[in-house]
Write a protein that holds these residues in place. Sequence first.
Motif, short mmCIF file in Angstrom:
data_model
loop_
_atom_site.label_atom_id
_atom_site.label_comp_id
_atom_site.label_asym_id
_atom_site.label_seq_id
_atom_site.Cartn_x
_atom_site.Cartn_y
_atom_site.Cartn_z
N ILE A 175 -35.28 -8.24 2.54
CA ILE A 175 -34.27 -7.90 1.91
C ILE A 175 -34.30 -6.49 1.49
O ILE A 175 -33.45 -5.81 1.51
N LEU A 176 -35.62 -6.00 1.18
CA LEU A 176 -35.66 -4.65 1.12
C LEU A 176 -35.60 -3.92 2.58
O LEU A 176 -34.91 -2.53 2.26
N ASN A 177 -35.91 -4.19 3.62
CA ASN A 177 -35.35 -3.54 4.80
C ASN A 177 -33.84 -3.42 4.99
O ASN A 177 -33.42 -2.42 5.34
N GLY A 178 -33.12 -4.48 4.47
CA GLY A 178 -31.51 -4.47 4.55
C GLY A 178 -31.13 -3.22 3.41
O GLY A 178 -30.11 -2.64 3.94
N LEU A 179 -31.76 -3.09 2.58
CA LEU A 179 -31.44 -2.12 1.45
C LEU A 179 -31.84 -0.67 2.12
O LEU A 179 -31.15 0.00 1.83
N LEU A 180 -32.82 -0.83 2.59
CA LEU A 180 -33.33 0.84 3.35
C LEU A 180 -32.33 0.83 4.34
O LEU A 180 -31.96 2.21 4.43
N GLU A 181 -31.90 -0.10 5.09
CA GLU A 181 -30.83 0.41 6.27
C GLU A 181 -29.60 0.71 5.61
O GLU A 181 -29.01 1.94 6.17
N VAL A 182 -29.10 0.38 4.52
CA VAL A 182 -27.82 0.79 3.90
C VAL A 182 -28.02 2.35 3.08
O VAL A 182 -27.30 3.34 3.32
N GLU A 183 -29.36 2.52 2.86
CA GLU A 183 -29.64 3.75 2.21
C GLU A 183 -29.73 4.95 3.40
O GLU A 183 -29.25 6.00 3.07
N GLN A 215 -25.94 16.39 -4.40
CA GLN A 215 -26.66 15.61 -5.37
C GLN A 215 -26.90 14.23 -5.07
O GLN A 215 -27.97 13.56 -5.21
N PHE A 216 -25.90 13.66 -4.58
CA PHE A 216 -25.82 12.08 -4.16
C PHE A 216 -27.04 12.02 -2.95
O PHE A 216 -27.61 10.91 -2.94
N LEU A 217 -26.89 12.99 -1.93
CA LEU A 217 -27.84 12.86 -0.87
C LEU A 217 -29.34 12.86 -1.39
O LEU A 217 -30.26 11.85 -0.90
N HIS A 218 -29.60 13.66 -2.31
CA HIS A 218 -30.84 13.56 -2.99
C HIS A 218 -31.19 12.34 -3.51
O HIS A 218 -32.68 11.74 -3.44
N LEU A 219 -30.32 11.73 -4.27
CA LEU A 219 -30.69 10.34 -4.86
C LEU A 219 -30.81 9.49 -3.73
O LEU A 219 -31.66 8.71 -3.96
N GLU A 220 -30.13 9.43 -2.78
CA GLU A 220 -30.29 8.55 -1.55
C GLU A 220 -31.64 8.58 -1.07
O GLU A 220 -32.22 7.63 -0.65
N LEU A 221 -32.01 9.81 -0.93
CA LEU A 221 -33.50 10.16 -0.33
C LEU A 221 -34.53 9.80 -1.13
O LEU A 221 -35.44 8.94 -0.61
N ALA A 222 -34.23 9.59 -2.74
CA ALA A 222 -35.03 9.14 -3.47
C ALA A 222 -35.20 7.63 -3.40
O ALA A 222 -36.25 7.05 -3.44
N HIS A 223 -34.09 6.92 -3.07
CA HIS A 223 -34.03 5.45 -3.07
C HIS A 223 -34.68 5.31 -1.75
O HIS A 223 -35.50 3.94 -1.66
N ILE A 224 -34.65 5.86 -0.73
CA ILE A 224 -35.16 5.64 0.68
C ILE A 224 -36.79 5.87 0.40
O ILE A 224 -37.61 4.77 0.74
N THR A 225 -37.07 6.80 -0.46
CA THR A 225 -38.61 6.84 -0.63
C THR A 225 -39.23 5.78 -1.29
O THR A 225 -40.21 5.23 -1.09
N VAL A 226 -38.60 5.34 -2.41
CA VAL A 226 -38.90 4.03 -3.19
C VAL A 226 -39.01 2.91 -2.25
O VAL A 226 -39.97 2.10 -2.44
N LEU A 227 -37.83 2.56 -1.68
CA LEU A 227 -37.79 1.29 -0.82
C LEU A 227 -38.93 1.40 0.17
O LEU A 227 -39.75 0.42 0.45
N HIS A 228 -39.11 2.47 0.69
CA HIS A 228 -40.06 2.76 1.96
C HIS A 228 -41.69 2.43 1.31
O HIS A 228 -42.32 1.87 1.89
N THR A 229 -41.82 2.89 0.15
CA THR A 229 -43.13 2.69 -0.41
C THR A 229 -43.32 1.17 -0.93
O THR A 229 -44.22 0.76 -0.73
N LEU A 230 -42.16 0.54 -1.39
CA LEU A 230 -42.55 -0.83 -1.94
C LEU A 230 -42.73 -1.53 -0.64
O LEU A 230 -43.58 -2.45 -0.65
N ILE A 231 -42.26 -1.45 0.54
CA ILE A 231 -42.35 -2.18 1.80
C ILE A 231 -43.78 -1.61 2.27
O ILE A 231 -44.58 -2.79 2.71
N ASP A 232 -44.28 -0.54 2.34
CA ASP A 232 -45.52 -0.02 2.69
C ASP A 232 -46.66 -0.81 1.95
O ASP A 232 -47.58 -1.32 2.30
N ASN A 233 -46.38 -0.72 0.45
CA ASN A 233 -47.43 -1.14 -0.12
C ASN A 233 -47.63 -2.80 -0.38
O ASN A 233 -48.81 -3.24 -0.57
N ALA A 234 -46.51 -3.44 0.21
CA ALA A 234 -46.80 -4.61 0.32
C ALA A 234 -47.24 -5.36 1.67
O ALA A 234 -47.30 -6.46 2.18
N GLY A 235 -47.52 -4.25 2.67
CA GLY A 235 -48.09 -4.49 3.89
C GLY A 235 -47.00 -4.49 4.80
O GLY A 235 -47.17 -5.23 6.01
#
Length: 190
Positions: free
Chosen positions: A54-62, A86-106
């Motif tokens: 699910i998180l990787n699917g969200l990461l793809e759309v981001e 401004q929207f690009l910066h927000l999308e990059l922040a979303h990418i960072t958060v999703l990437h971190t959630l996935i990384d932290n879960a292994g």
Amino acid sequence: MVGESSRLSRRDLLGVTGAAGAALALAGCESVTASTNPTLSKLAVKANQSDMSILNGLLEVEYLSAYAYTAATPLLDRAQSRTTRQFLHLELAHITVLHTLIDNAGGKPVAQRSTYPLGHAQGARELFSVLHRIEQESFRRYLAAVPRLSHGGVRGIAAAIMGNEGQQLTVLRQNLGLDPVPTAIATGSE
């Protein structure tokens, strides 16, 4: 107990976290991960392995959204490009958060593609139409994902990002001359 005068409104909180996330993302999306940024590695919320697809699917759309904003920004006038940056910066922040959630879960975050099909928009209106369609898809994916995520904290993060996507949809609709809020409950189909 925190006094009323020291409380942050939701808008204030989202503004602070959004600005912090954007700043982190601007430091280099690939280099800002849980392993290289102590603040992100201390993210209190941990996703479950069952959330990885699910998180990787969200990461793809981001990734698609960030690619589209990157492509559109230089083609727009100054005021319009300020919005898309401004929207690009927000999308990059979303990418960072999703990437971190996935990384932290292994988990293993899906890789960004080198290119995405955006078509050949002619003029600002067509560019905003493309961005609008992508944001609609993003909103729909988050709307479908939130109830499927296993942890309340992860659902909360996804819901906050979905709210941000909805805000972006509102601005894009205004730029297209459409009713910014056509229905009381957003579905991503408006």
